[in-house]
Write an enzyme that holds these catalytic residues in place. Sequence first.
Site, PDB file in Angstrom:
ATOM      1  N   SER A 199       0.818  -1.146   0.107  1.00 43.74           N
ATOM      2  CA  SER A 199      -0.053   0.091   0.016  1.00 43.74           C
ATOM      3  C   SER A 199       0.867   1.314  -0.070  1.00 43.74           C
ATOM      4  O   SER A 199       1.860   1.133   0.330  1.00 43.74           O
ATOM      5  CB  SER A 199      -0.735   0.011   1.292  1.00 43.74           C
ATOM      6  OG  SER A 199      -0.055   0.168   2.365  1.00 43.74           O
ATOM      7  N   ASP A 200       0.378   2.343  -0.607  1.00 44.81           N
ATOM      8  CA  ASP A 200       1.067   3.630  -0.201  1.00 44.81           C
ATOM      9  C   ASP A 200       0.884   3.984   1.236  1.00 44.81           C
ATOM     10  O   ASP A 200      -0.070   3.030   1.853  1.00 44.81           O
ATOM     11  CB  ASP A 200       0.369   4.656  -1.086  1.00 44.81           C
ATOM     12  CG  ASP A 200       1.493   6.062  -1.127  1.00 44.81           C
ATOM     13  OD1 ASP A 200       2.594   5.736  -0.158  1.00 44.81           O
ATOM     14  OD2 ASP A 200       1.061   6.971  -1.818  1.00 44.81           O
ATOM     15  N   TRP A 201       1.676   4.618   1.692  1.00 43.11           N
ATOM     16  CA  TRP A 201       1.808   4.772   3.293  1.00 43.11           C
ATOM     17  C   TRP A 201       0.475   5.368   3.898  1.00 43.11           C
ATOM     18  O   TRP A 201       0.152   6.615   3.694  1.00 43.11           O
ATOM     19  CB  TRP A 201       2.817   5.701   3.700  1.00 43.11           C
ATOM     20  CG  TRP A 201       4.194   4.949   3.787  1.00 43.11           C
ATOM     21  CD1 TRP A 201       5.087   5.002   5.027  1.00 43.11           C
ATOM     22  CD2 TRP A 201       4.883   3.877   3.001  1.00 43.11           C
ATOM     23  NE1 TRP A 201       5.930   4.044   4.788  1.00 43.11           N
ATOM     24  CE2 TRP A 201       6.013   3.407   3.738  1.00 43.11           C
ATOM     25  CE3 TRP A 201       4.591   3.265   2.056  1.00 43.11           C
ATOM     26  CZ2 TRP A 201       6.701   2.451   3.244  1.00 43.11           C
ATOM     27  CZ3 TRP A 201       5.401   2.265   1.260  1.00 43.11           C
ATOM     28  CH2 TRP A 201       6.460   2.016   1.931  1.00 43.11           C
TER      29      TRP A 201
END
Length: 757
Positions: free
Chosen positions: A229-231
């Site tokens: 995932s993106d952060w």
Amino acid sequence: MSSIKELISQMTLEEKAGLCSGLDFWHTKPVERLGVRSVMVSDGPHGLRKQDDKADHLGINESIKAVCMPAACATAASFDRELIGSMGEAIGRSCQHEEVSVVLGPAVNIKRSPLCGRNFEYLSEDPYLAGEMAAALINGIQSQNVGTSIKHFAANSQEHRRMSSSSNVDERTLREIYLPAFETAVKKAQPWTVMCSYNRINGVYASENPWLLTDVLRGEWGFQGYVMSDWGAVSDRVAGLAAGLDLEMPASGGINDRKIVEAVRAGELDEAVVDRAVERILTVSEKYLANARPETEWDLEADHLLAARIAQDCMVLLKNEGVLPLNREDDIAFIGEFAAKPRFQGGGSSHINCFKTTSALEAAQEQGLSVTYAQGYSVAQDSASDEMIAEAAAAASSARVAVVFAGLPDSYESEGYDRTHLDLPASQNAVIEAVAAANPNTVVVLHNGSPVTMPWLDRVSAVLEAYLGGQAVGLAAVRVLYGDVNPSGHLAETFPRKLEDNPSYLFYGGEADEADYREGVFVGYRYYDRKDMDVLFPFGHGLSYTTFACSDLRMSASEITDQDQLTVTVTVTNTGSRAGRAVIQLYVGDKESTVRRPLRELKGFEKPELQPGESTDVTFVLDSRAFAYWNRDLHDWHVETGEFTVEIGQSSRAIELCGTVTVKSTVKLKKHYTKDSIFMDIMEDPDAAKVIQPLLNEMGKMFGPGEDASDAASEAISAEMGMAMMRYMPLRGVVSFAGGAADADMLDHLLEALNSL
Ligand code: BGC
């Protein structure tokens, strides 16, 4: 691989769920009792941003000293796959040295609007160019046995409300514009990981989108690695895992791990899905660990020089009335704070802690060049006092040539928010105007991550777009300005005359969380060219200190099928007096099509190096995809039978050669007819036309020549009008208009016949 499966079989459900999220900001979790080691991932993408334990992802805490290479806005302009590959190799080596398993990049989102705050990190408005350059960077990094994470998957072309906004994009536009850069990179370079984006796509978060993360990415493109995932991009972790989001980053404090365990226990999530994610993550980590080489040397000074070499091949000479290159003997004034302190990278997660920087002023002084300096404006104050402007004008008037270093301050463009306008600070525009008034030989060097307006363009002699060129940008700029290097960058994006001209202008940013991509496939030059609009600088534009000419366009065939390849060859000649590199671009256009298509689309580019007077042949190979559009009935690529233009040029607006090829489709589009299908559409298919012709003849009588059609000519006109009126009539109209020649039963039989063709 079997040993990873074996390992997984020994894990508890809790251990497996735990492995599906990070240990902290930058590490995967270990399972010590089984010897599973933790590995590190780090930003990226134009250098290494390795943070220590007090990590944050917005670049606030210091990371280790590293080398900042040119940002993607610049590297894309090189149109040079090999060059960006060598940058990748250097980044890969630094990761080996620093024990980083995966670099978080490249970032390949399409530059839908010049306003996107992250455009400096993105490659292009064109998906072909973005895909080719991304694949080259990935191959370079991964050649060092370090993984990449291509991001942000997908349709993440704005920062505004980036964690909640829905990019509402139709299927064809997604396939033709927003997905291909990812697709090309997956197919040509197989990135070890993919990072899903924050936003939703047509209402569904990218992080829990099974169509995106599984059907398209793995099923269609053959992606083998893991998706992270993106952060902070995770909303519903269990739905995400099922959709194909393997690793959540950063750590979720155990909350989401527990949700995974509960879902399995409750029978809502198949444990095999958890096993699958763990297997993918461990396979990638193992690949790195099996050949980790922490003893790899990281020569920072050598990489600094590499950064300069890359930057010099990315710079785009936008305008030159002959003042460039500069003479080493001449007195030159360097004006503007960016001459002494260049802006060379953007803000946010890609921000690198450089071990050193070289400004243009330092580089010129080191080389003993006769250069004076005036600050011109203050970046911190965003202003230029009258004294500063007067000093700049005085320096300009006593020099042979004045070079103003201008650009966007950090706060004007960054990750996390979008720009609101395209203008340089007013103070900098004022300095440029004053300097240009004081010296007709004024050159502007620009440091910016995205297009700016240039109200002074007519009053300056030359403009060099240096973009955000990395920590050695000053050295590169001096080499280009003085002609040690012949500029060879070309724009990877259009510079519009004004923001309002941009195709997404009316819709960009969206309303609340709904961002409608209503301009469809007409992004960047695809729009400007179709509209025949004047632009400041077109896509693909870039000048050189020499000139090139293209001649002798040859194609392997004048007619092909959609199963064949077409080989296109042109001769390129250096017609000037200096050695240099040309960027030869190939565009394809469908001359006539049933769907609305761009006039031309980039489908190939090459960058030959030529001595004065030298010629070489450049060859492109086009496959069916170069001619295809996404057909929303087929849910697939389709090439329509017909003629296509094959154009060769040195920008999208400098087309030098044009050929035509006929492509024959081998796919018969199967139409489904209903009582609402109109005659015009049915008549388009010759087989269907035969079926309805008798009926048409009957109806033609109804709409045919009127009583006053006394001569043959007016009879013909009247017949034509009859047919024209019937074109838009639905099939069901026969019941009312065929004068009793048709009834409901007949209509059913007709439809059966049409649909069984
Ligand atoms: C950014 C990513 C980056 C990640 C880790 C996010 O905010 O969108 O591009 O890789 O942080 O720093």
